[in-house]
Design an enzyme around this catalytic site. Structure first.
Site, short mmCIF file in Angstrom:
data_model
loop_
_atom_site.label_atom_id
_atom_site.label_comp_id
_atom_site.label_asym_id
_atom_site.label_seq_id
_atom_site.Cartn_x
_atom_site.Cartn_y
_atom_site.Cartn_z
N SER B 68 41.07 33.64 42.04
CA SER B 68 41.02 33.41 40.59
C SER B 68 41.52 34.58 39.77
O SER B 68 41.61 34.49 38.56
CB SER B 68 39.58 33.07 40.18
OG SER B 68 38.72 34.10 40.58
N HIS B 108 35.99 39.01 37.41
CA HIS B 108 36.84 38.39 36.40
C HIS B 108 37.08 39.35 35.24
O HIS B 108 36.50 40.43 35.18
CB HIS B 108 36.21 37.09 35.87
CG HIS B 108 36.39 35.93 36.81
ND1 HIS B 108 35.72 34.75 36.64
CD2 HIS B 108 37.16 35.78 37.91
CE1 HIS B 108 36.08 33.91 37.61
NE2 HIS B 108 36.93 34.52 38.39
N ASP B 134 34.61 31.17 31.96
CA ASP B 134 33.60 31.06 33.01
C ASP B 134 32.32 30.38 32.58
O ASP B 134 31.34 30.38 33.31
CB ASP B 134 33.24 32.48 33.52
CG ASP B 134 34.36 33.09 34.32
OD1 ASP B 134 34.35 34.31 34.50
OD2 ASP B 134 35.25 32.34 34.77
#
Lengths: 226, 192
Positions: B68, B108, B134
């Site tokens: 990701s 992230h 998210d």
């Protein structure tokens, strides 16, 4: 550490060759055969993988130890070894304390205790390195000879050895420290390990034991001359 | 007097005795074998705890598990984290956080930050390679993350090295077998 020494080394246990060892040597009939028999009763003749450097050194060291302890009846002193064991045990203790404390009080509350334990652990590691390098060196036996009259302090005999990696030259050094005068004398020999092992990897005490005795006697006789 | 050879574990075909070294040892040497093993384990443990103390993060080294964050980080990359309280969290920075109730950290990027006068912040994250932010990953009803959820900020990385960890987690039997073999080697072989 252990992983760095001989690759693929395997030590064949002495128990594997029980029947074969007893036969040929029993019938020598010389004055020393009684001594050899005694060694064989306690341990079978030492058989190791001759290509494994660390096994070779260990067996030579062990046999030299046996000669001094059994033939000359000296008493082994464990002080040096105990010192190393204590340092290691204390280090592991710090590690265990850190582990348990961190489990009971999760980070970040455990930060000061953790920091203390980690620093102490590495300090102990440093102490251990200094101890093994300077105090212990490559000494593997410290033996005392009790003075028969009981008046003078003990004489100390120290054995240390070295065998370089992939080399065949084994150096054995015997140090004598007189109890009375505190003087130190040393004798050593450097020989190829091929002189002591036969082709199957069995240590031939007939060839090794005289070397040790010779070292010992050379140091012991000087004392008498004094 | 003939004594039968000591009972040992022999592999009958090769005559290989794995306990051979141990049988020749006295008490002290046996204790040292155990100590040796304990010291290797302790050293690894102390290095890990030392890193935890130094970086202030509860997990200073993490492995990227998903794609990701491509093309910045790929699956199998190793990340080095720090978690100093003084470092402000700003939009655009990469953080590793844990969602409450789940124990897998997520790597992230921070895309939105709200900061109060006293320094409290709440922030929103999104993976570079993801379509949406998210919020779907957060706890039920949670829309923002806080400083306490942060495991650390990425300070450096090593590519591909973490694949070993991923493989060992996917095949735990391999991991245990490897550890058992290494442990047996240290315990049974005599150190010179």
């Amino acid at each position: 550490m252990a992983a760095a020494s001989a690759q693929g080394g395997r030590s064949g246990g002495g128990g594997g060759s029980s029947g074969a060892g007893g036969g040929p040597n029993c019938g020598t009939g010389s004055g020393r055969s009684g001594l050899l028999d005694k060694w064989k009763i306690d341990d079978k003749p030492v058989k190791i993988d001759k290509w494994d450097g660390s096994a070779v050194k260990n067996s030579l060291d062990d046999s030299a130890k046996k000669v001094l302890l059994e033939k000359y009846k000296y008493v082994e002193n464990f002080g040096l070894i105990d010192g190393r064991l204590t340092i290691c045990t204390i280090s592991c203790f710090f590690a265990i304390v850190a582990l348990i404390w961190d489990y009971m009080h999760p980070f970040p509350e455990s930060k000061p205790v953790l920091a203390l334990c980690v620093i102490s652990y590495f300090v102990m590691m440093g102490i251990l390195t200094i101890y093994t390098s300077y105090k212990e060196k490559s000494i593997f036996l410290v033996a005392h000879r009790k003075d028969p009259t009981g008046m003078d302090p003990d004489d100390i005999w120290q054995l240390s050895s070295s065998l370089k990696r992939f080399d065949d030259k084994y150096t054995l050094k015997l140090t004598f420290i007189s109890g009375r005068t505190k003087q130190q004398r040393e004798a050593e020999f450097t020989k190829s390990i091929a002189k002591f092992f036969d082709h199957s990897g069995t240590l031939v005490m007939d060839a090794y034991e005289p070397e040790i005795s010779r070292l010992h006697d050379s140091l012991a006789t000087e004392r008498k001359i004094k | 007097m003939v004594r039968a050879g000591a009972v040992g574990t022999h592999l009958p075909a090769s005559g290989w005795d794995i306990f051979g070294d141990l049988r020749k040892m006295n008490k002290r040497q046996l204790y040292y074998q155990v100590l040796n093993f304990a010291m290797i384990v302790s050293s690894a443990l102390m290095i890990w705890k030392g890193l935890i103390v130094l970086t202030g993060s509860e997990s200073p080294i993490v492995v990227v598990l998903s794609g990701s964050m491509e093309p910045a980080f790929h699956r199998g990359d190793l990340l080095f984290l720090t978690n100093f309280r003084e470092d402000p969290i700003r939009a655009g920075e990469i953080v590793v956080f844990k969602v409450e109730g789940r124990d897998i950290p997520i790597v992230h990027r921070v895309i939105k930050v709200h900061e109060k006068g006293n320094g409290d912040i709440k922030f929103l994250t999104k993976g570079d390679n993801n379509e949406v932010d998210d919020r779907g990953l957060y706890k039920e009803g949670q829309n923002w993350l806080e400083k306490k959820d942060v495991v650390g900020r990425a300070r450096g990385f090593l590519p591909y090295v973490g694949m070993v960890t991923i493989i060992m987690n996917d095949y735990p039997k391999f991991k245990y077998a490897l550890l058992a073999v290494m442990g047996a080697y240290v315990l049974l072989k005599r150190e010179s």
